[in-house]
Write a protein that holds these residues in place. Sequence first.
Motif, short mmCIF file in Angstrom:
data_model
loop_
_atom_site.label_atom_id
_atom_site.label_comp_id
_atom_site.label_asym_id
_atom_site.label_seq_id
_atom_site.Cartn_x
_atom_site.Cartn_y
_atom_site.Cartn_z
N GLN A 27 25.32 -40.76 -0.68
CA GLN A 27 25.23 -41.90 0.23
C GLN A 27 25.90 -41.64 1.58
O GLN A 27 25.93 -42.52 2.44
CB GLN A 27 25.86 -43.14 -0.41
N GLY A 28 26.50 -40.47 1.76
CA GLY A 28 27.14 -40.15 3.03
C GLY A 28 28.53 -40.74 3.13
O GLY A 28 29.17 -41.05 2.14
N ILE A 29 28.98 -40.90 4.37
CA ILE A 29 30.31 -41.43 4.64
C ILE A 29 30.20 -42.91 4.95
O ILE A 29 29.44 -43.32 5.83
CB ILE A 29 30.96 -40.69 5.83
N GLU A 30 30.97 -43.71 4.22
CA GLU A 30 31.01 -45.15 4.45
C GLU A 30 32.47 -45.55 4.66
O GLU A 30 33.33 -45.24 3.84
CB GLU A 30 30.44 -45.90 3.24
N ILE A 31 32.76 -46.19 5.79
CA ILE A 31 34.12 -46.60 6.11
C ILE A 31 34.18 -48.10 6.31
O ILE A 31 33.44 -48.65 7.13
CB ILE A 31 34.64 -45.89 7.38
N ASP A 60 30.26 -37.01 1.30
CA ASP A 60 29.95 -38.22 0.54
C ASP A 60 31.23 -38.88 0.07
O ASP A 60 31.88 -38.40 -0.87
CB ASP A 60 29.07 -37.89 -0.68
N ILE A 61 31.59 -39.99 0.72
CA ILE A 61 32.84 -40.68 0.38
C ILE A 61 32.77 -42.12 0.89
O ILE A 61 32.15 -42.39 1.91
CB ILE A 61 34.06 -39.96 0.98
N LYS A 62 33.39 -43.00 0.14
CA LYS A 62 33.56 -44.37 0.60
C LYS A 62 35.05 -44.58 0.83
O LYS A 62 35.87 -44.30 -0.05
CB LYS A 62 33.05 -45.37 -0.43
N ILE A 63 35.40 -45.05 2.02
CA ILE A 63 36.80 -45.28 2.38
C ILE A 63 36.99 -46.77 2.67
O ILE A 63 36.24 -47.35 3.46
CB ILE A 63 37.20 -44.48 3.63
N ILE A 64 37.98 -47.35 2.03
CA ILE A 64 38.38 -48.72 2.31
C ILE A 64 39.81 -48.64 2.85
O ILE A 64 40.71 -48.17 2.15
CB ILE A 64 38.31 -49.61 1.06
#
Length: 87
Positions: A27-31, A60-64
Motif C-alpha cells: 500500500q506504500g507509505i501512509e502518514i 510500505d509502512i503506515k505511520i501514526i
Amino acid sequence: MVIDKPARAGTLESSDIYIMVQPNQGQGIEIQLDSIVLKQFGKQIENVMRQTLKDLEIEDIKIIANDRGALDYTIRARLETAINRAN
C-alpha cells in the motif's frame, strides 16, 4: 527493510513525538500526523519522516504520529526506534 509487526516509540511529553508504525504491505507509505504545530511545520515533519524512510529503504509502512513540538532529530530518532522495534 520490511515492517513485520506494529511498534511504537516516543511520548506525549512537550517537545517529543509519539510514533506508531504498522505493516502496510503493498500500500506504500501512509502518514497520519497530528501536531500542535501542524500549520507551521506539518510539511517539514512529513519530509523528515519520508527522508528517514528513504534512507532505511522502506516502501510500505503506515505511520501514526502525535507530535508535541519535536525537533527534526527527535522525529528521526523516534521513527528509527519504532521501525527497529517492528523488525
